[in-house]
Design a protein around this motif. Structure first.
Motif, short mmCIF file in Angstrom:
data_model
loop_
_atom_site.label_atom_id
_atom_site.label_comp_id
_atom_site.label_asym_id
_atom_site.label_seq_id
_atom_site.Cartn_x
_atom_site.Cartn_y
_atom_site.Cartn_z
N THR A 71 0.85 -1.19 0.00
CA THR A 71 0.00 0.00 0.00
C THR A 71 0.89 1.24 0.00
O THR A 71 2.10 1.15 0.24
N GLU A 72 0.27 2.37 -0.23
CA GLU A 72 1.03 3.62 -0.31
C GLU A 72 0.49 4.74 0.57
O GLU A 72 1.24 5.61 0.99
N THR A 73 -0.81 4.74 0.84
CA THR A 73 -1.40 5.90 1.50
C THR A 73 -2.22 5.57 2.74
O THR A 73 -2.42 6.44 3.59
N ALA A 74 -2.72 4.37 2.87
CA ALA A 74 -3.67 4.05 3.94
C ALA A 74 -3.02 4.04 5.31
O ALA A 74 -1.87 3.61 5.48
N LEU A 75 -3.78 4.49 6.32
CA LEU A 75 -3.40 4.31 7.71
C LEU A 75 -3.58 2.85 8.06
O LEU A 75 -4.63 2.26 7.78
N LEU A 76 -2.58 2.26 8.71
CA LEU A 76 -2.61 0.84 9.06
C LEU A 76 -2.47 0.67 10.57
O LEU A 76 -1.67 1.34 11.20
#
Length: 285
Positions: A71-76
């Protein structure tokens, strides 16, 4: 209202050999349709209400590292880590490591733990409820201390750390996103008011009351209630429709929740989940 993807059921078509590619595609597809938060459970066995204990369950922080790479942008983050599963300093270090490697996108979801069956089965201590909450507060305090420049010792009732060195430090400032999960009125919501960036409360009939309790705790500790991210969680299954998701999410928005973590149970094709999200997102309030 924002829909977040909570991955709770890994029993997908193709079994274990296909799970890696399927998970990578699933989270990429989620980002592509605008999902900005992705979470996983922190359990060792599948939990009741989602599936049999024997079905697939991935270790949470290994899975988050894999998801971060795809992924590149999501909060995890986890939803949520049981406080008894890891030593506090190791937990703070794991979250910091992922935060750094993912460009500041990884936070911590944490709670007091509840699944005694998996703890008994795998040899993890599972203290009484009161002690678990004591450990939860100490763990939160340790993490927050380690996410500063302080290297001072920590001397608690359950944990003693001689030097709280944490290098490299997290990229998120002042610290990684911190969610406390659960809706206990006396302890959990008080901890949210005192320490957390976010709560996560099940979207049941008493959800509005729980928010009122949180507001009262904020008043008591002098916290701005509006600073706290109010999130909820609900389930979908093979019979769920887009209308079901929209109706539930919008009703939660009307109560004051800003994000809904949606998890699937019994849906063996991840694309079905993405399709439901894609159709629901434009219809949210």
């Amino acid at each position: 209202m924002e829909l977040a993807l909570h991955i709770a059921d890994f029993t997908w078509s193709g079994g274990a050999p296909a799970l890696g590619p399927a998970l990578a595609k699933h989270v990429r597809d989620a980002e592509a349709i605008g999902v900005r938060r992705i979470s996983v459970m922190d359990h060792f066995w599948q939990i009741r209400g989602v599936g049999p204990a024997e079905t697939e369950m991935l270790e949470a922080y290994s899975a988050l590292g894999f998801i971060a790479a795809h992924t590149e942008t999501a909060l995890l983050h986890t939803l949520v880590t049981g406080v008894t599963y890891r030593e506090p300093a190791l937990l703070a270090k794991a979250v910091t490591t992922l935060n750094v490697l993912a460009g500041g996108r990884v936070g911590l979801g944490i709670g007091a733990a509840w699944n005694d069956e998996e703890s008994d089965g795998l040899g993890f201590e599972f203290p009484p409820t009161a002690e678990r909450f004591e450990r939860l507060e100490e763990t939160i305090r340790i993490c927050l201390q380690m996410w500063t420049d302080s290297e001072e010792p920590f001397n608690g009732k359950h944990y003693q750390l001689g030097r709280t060195l944490n290098s490299p430090q997290s990229l998120s400032q002042p610290h990684p996103y911190l969610m406390i999960g659960g809706s206990g009125e006396k302890k959990t919501l008080r901890l949210v008011a005192q320490y957390a960036d976010a709560c996560n409360i099940f979207g049941g009939p008493d959800a509005a009351h729980k928010l009122d309790v949180l507001r009262a705790h904020c008043d008591t500790v002098g916290r701005d209630y509006d600073e706290i991210d109010k999130t909820t969680i609900f389930r979908i299954d093979p019979d769920s429709t887009v209308d079901d998701i929209v109706t539930t999410a919008n009703s939660m928005a009307e109560l004051g929740f800003t994000s809904a973590y949606v998890y699937a149970s019994g849906i063996t094709e991840p694309q079905r989940i993405i399709d439901l999200f894609d159709d629901a997102i434009p219809r949210l309030h």
